[in-house]
Design a protein around this motif. Structure first.
Motif, short mmCIF file in Angstrom:
data_model
loop_
_atom_site.label_atom_id
_atom_site.label_comp_id
_atom_site.label_asym_id
_atom_site.label_seq_id
_atom_site.Cartn_x
_atom_site.Cartn_y
_atom_site.Cartn_z
N LEU A 10 0.83 -1.20 0.00
CA LEU A 10 0.00 0.00 0.00
C LEU A 10 0.86 1.25 0.00
O LEU A 10 1.95 1.27 0.58
N SER A 11 0.32 2.30 -0.59
CA SER A 11 1.00 3.60 -0.56
C SER A 11 0.87 4.19 0.84
O SER A 11 0.01 3.80 1.63
N SER A 12 1.72 5.15 1.12
CA SER A 12 1.68 5.84 2.41
C SER A 12 0.33 6.50 2.65
O SER A 12 -0.18 6.49 3.77
N SER A 13 -0.25 7.06 1.61
CA SER A 13 -1.54 7.73 1.78
C SER A 13 -2.64 6.73 2.16
O SER A 13 -3.50 7.04 2.98
N LEU A 14 -2.62 5.53 1.61
CA LEU A 14 -3.59 4.51 2.00
C LEU A 14 -3.34 4.01 3.42
O LEU A 14 -4.29 3.77 4.17
N ILE A 15 -2.08 3.89 3.77
CA ILE A 15 -1.75 3.49 5.15
C ILE A 15 -2.31 4.51 6.12
O ILE A 15 -2.90 4.15 7.14
N ASP A 16 -2.16 5.79 5.78
CA ASP A 16 -2.71 6.86 6.62
C ASP A 16 -4.24 6.79 6.68
O ASP A 16 -4.83 6.97 7.74
N GLU A 17 -4.88 6.55 5.53
CA GLU A 17 -6.35 6.43 5.49
C GLU A 17 -6.84 5.30 6.40
O GLU A 17 -7.84 5.45 7.09
N GLY A 45 0.82 -1.49 8.65
CA GLY A 45 1.95 -1.33 7.75
C GLY A 45 1.66 -1.39 6.27
O GLY A 45 0.52 -1.50 5.84
N LYS A 46 2.75 -1.35 5.52
CA LYS A 46 2.71 -1.27 4.06
C LYS A 46 2.40 -2.61 3.41
O LYS A 46 1.68 -2.68 2.43
N TYR A 47 2.99 -3.68 3.92
CA TYR A 47 2.84 -5.00 3.31
C TYR A 47 1.87 -5.84 4.12
O TYR A 47 1.97 -5.92 5.34
N ARG A 48 0.92 -6.48 3.40
CA ARG A 48 -0.11 -7.26 4.09
C ARG A 48 -0.41 -8.53 3.31
O ARG A 48 -0.37 -8.53 2.09
N ASN A 49 -0.72 -9.56 4.06
CA ASN A 49 -1.18 -10.79 3.42
C ASN A 49 -2.29 -11.39 4.28
O ASN A 49 -2.65 -10.85 5.31
N HIS A 50 -2.83 -12.47 3.81
CA HIS A 50 -3.91 -13.18 4.50
C HIS A 50 -5.08 -12.25 4.83
O HIS A 50 -5.52 -11.49 3.98
#
Length: 132
Positions: free
Chosen positions: A63-70, A76-81
């Motif tokens: 995810l971009s920083s702006s989505l992480i902020d949203e 964090g930036k990386y996600r799974n499951h």
């Protein structure tokens, strides 16, 4: 000169910096899109990438920083499951609207147009969230 549509599929030329083992390529699922006449321009201030292995296996999303902020969920930036599925479901409509402009590429990867693929994804992602 003919205008060229940007590609949402990218195979890495060098080693990925993501934490996903075997990360070989990405598919851009969401980005800001500017449409002027027949030109499509991508803006990466707000994005979701699907990371895949050499054989096309889904490894996770970034995810971009702006989505992480949203999201403001401290995951964090990386996600799974489950964490990835939750994000994908939350942004499902935006992803669907974005991918309709790249339906040919989605069909080349998944064998189904973007609109139909997104309908199937939503049902499957909901089911998978119950698994985790």
């Amino acid at each position: 000169m003919q205008d060229k549509k940007p590609s949402i599929i990218r195979k890495y030329k060098r080693q990925s910096r993501s934490p996903f083992a075997g990360d070989d390529s990405t598919i851009l699922l969401l980005a800001n899109l500017e449409i002027e006449d027949e030109d499509l321009r991508l803006d990466f201030q707000r994005y979701i990438y699907l990371h895949r292995s050499e054989t096309g296996q889904w490894l996770g999303i970034s995810l971009s920083s702006s989505l992480i902020d949203e999201l403001s969920d401290d995951k964090g930036k990386y996600r799974n499951h489950r964490e990835a599925l939750t994000v994908l479901l939350r942004y499902h409509e935006e992803i669907r609207a974005f991918l309709k402009h790249f339906s040919d590429e989605i069909e080349s990867v998944f064998g189904i147009d973007a609109e139909t693929w997104m309908i199937a994804c939503k049902a499957r992602w909901r089911k998978l969230t119950l698994k985790y």
